[in-house]
Design an enzyme around this catalytic site. Structure first.
Site, PDB file in Angstrom:
ATOM      1  N   ILE A   1     -12.840  -5.274   7.319  1.00 14.95           N
ATOM      2  CA  ILE A   1     -11.926  -4.126   7.335  1.00 14.95           C
ATOM      3  C   ILE A   1     -12.305  -3.161   6.209  1.00 14.95           C
ATOM      4  CG2 ILE A   1      -9.965  -5.141   8.559  1.00 14.95           C
ATOM      5  CD1 ILE A   1      -8.774  -5.810   5.778  1.00 14.95           C
TER       6      ILE A   1
ATOM      7  N   LEU B   1     -17.623  -3.793   1.079  1.00 13.76           N
ATOM      8  CA  LEU B   1     -18.730  -3.049   0.473  1.00 13.76           C
ATOM      9  C   LEU B   1     -18.729  -3.209  -1.043  1.00 13.76           C
ATOM     10  CD1 LEU B   1     -18.529   0.191   2.645  1.00 13.76           C
ATOM     11  CD2 LEU B   1     -19.680  -1.971   3.135  1.00 13.76           C
TER      12      LEU B   1
ATOM     13  N   TYR C   1       0.811  -1.219   0.000  1.00 12.88           N
ATOM     14  CA  TYR C   1       0.000   0.000   0.000  1.00 12.88           C
ATOM     15  C   TYR C   1       0.841   1.265   0.000  1.00 12.88           C
ATOM     16  CZ  TYR C   1      -3.748  -3.167   1.608  1.00 12.88           C
ATOM     17  OH  TYR C   1      -4.651  -4.192   1.738  1.00 12.88           O
TER      18      TYR C   1
ATOM     19  N   ASN D   1     -19.285   3.371   9.042  1.00 11.92           N
ATOM     20  CA  ASN D   1     -18.926   1.954   9.070  1.00 11.92           C
ATOM     21  C   ASN D   1     -18.925   1.398  10.492  1.00 11.92           C
ATOM     22  OD1 ASN D   1     -18.558   1.955   6.287  1.00 11.92           O
ATOM     23  ND2 ASN D   1     -16.354   2.294   6.412  1.00 11.92           N
TER      24      ASN D   1
END
Length: 269
Positions: A221, A182, A41, A233
């Protein structure tokens, strides 16, 4: 098995250093206790800054990162080196959970898992995880591990429910950690989820997360960077779906994947 907080903060694509650090700090001070990042990342330093800035004891935060074949490699010594670099970037003395990000490149179950076992023995990581594995690859990894497998992370959401992987996690008592829970925002277009959300005065995101958390041994997550989305969330923890609502989502019966890469194990299925 140690407890893994039900909802963590995903940080994939959160690459602006200041925004990433602030989102981590915000999440922790809001009540999150699980932060997920990865070498790939490119934001481990910012995540570490957010953890340090938060008014929360480090030992109360469950921090996970992932070693990647294309960053340091997955041979025994490369796993050790990669983890040490990640710890330096995060500003931490130990890691709660380390994953193999993908079973690709020079991943070799015997050699890679031996590196993970050494890190556990040295007290540099508490738990071992794998990510984007098949059941067969999970079982192979476990065969070469002395430490117990703690978690498997995989894309999981109402459009990709991953029944086989979830059943294996339940049977063998490790966590199934849902990333992209999601479905890259696609849950907002599912009529059944929107209807259930309206009935509860909740968001579709909260319904999707609550559905995941209704499954045994499943954690989620969701990625979020704004305070609004981080808070929304987290609100899924207060949402209880009834059996009929859970069944409506179960019955969507779809298999739509949004994360692909060369060498992914499902491409051979």
């Amino acid at each position: 098995m140690a407890d893994l907080p039900a909802i963590g903060l995903g940080t994939w694509q959160n690459t602006d250093p200041d925004a990433c650090a602030e989102s981590v700090r915000t999440a922790l001070e809001m009540g999150y206790r699980h932060i997920d990042t990865a070498q790939y990342y490119g934001n481990e330093e910012a995540v570490g800054e957010g953890i340090a800035a938060a008014d929360v004891d480090r030992d109360d935060v469950f921090v996970a990162t992932k070693v990647h074949a294309e960053k340091f490699g997955l041979a025994h010594d490369e796993v050790i080196e990669g983890l040490e670099v990640s710890l330096d970037r995060l500003g931490l003395d130990y890691l709660d959970l380390l994953y193999v990000h993908w079973p690709v490149g020079n991943y070799d179950a015997a050699e890679t898992m031996a590196g993970f076992d050494e890190l556990v023995d040295r007290g540099l990581i508490d738990h071992v995880g794998v990510s984007n594995f098949s059941v067969e690859l999970i079982e192979e990894a476990v065969d070469h591990l002395d430490a117990p497998l703690f978690a498997h992370q995989a894309e999981t959401h109402p459009l990709l429910p991953q029944e086989e992987l979830r059943a294996h996690a339940k049977e063998h008592d490790y966590y199934h950690v849902a990333y992209s829970p999601l479905a890259r925002g696609n849950v907002f277009d599912i009529d059944e989820i929107v209807d259930i959300a309206e009935a509860h005065d909740a968001s579709p995101a909260q319904v999707s997360l609550a559905w995941l958390l209704s499954k045994e041994n499943v954690r989620a997550i969701p990625k979020a960077s704004s305070e609004e989305h981080i808070r929304d969330n987290f609100g899924a923890l207060d949402l209880d779906l009834d059996d009929d609502e859970i069944e409506r989502i179960d019955d969507l019966d779809q298999s739509e994947r949004f994360v692909e890469r060369e060498g992914a194990p499902w491409l051979d299925e």
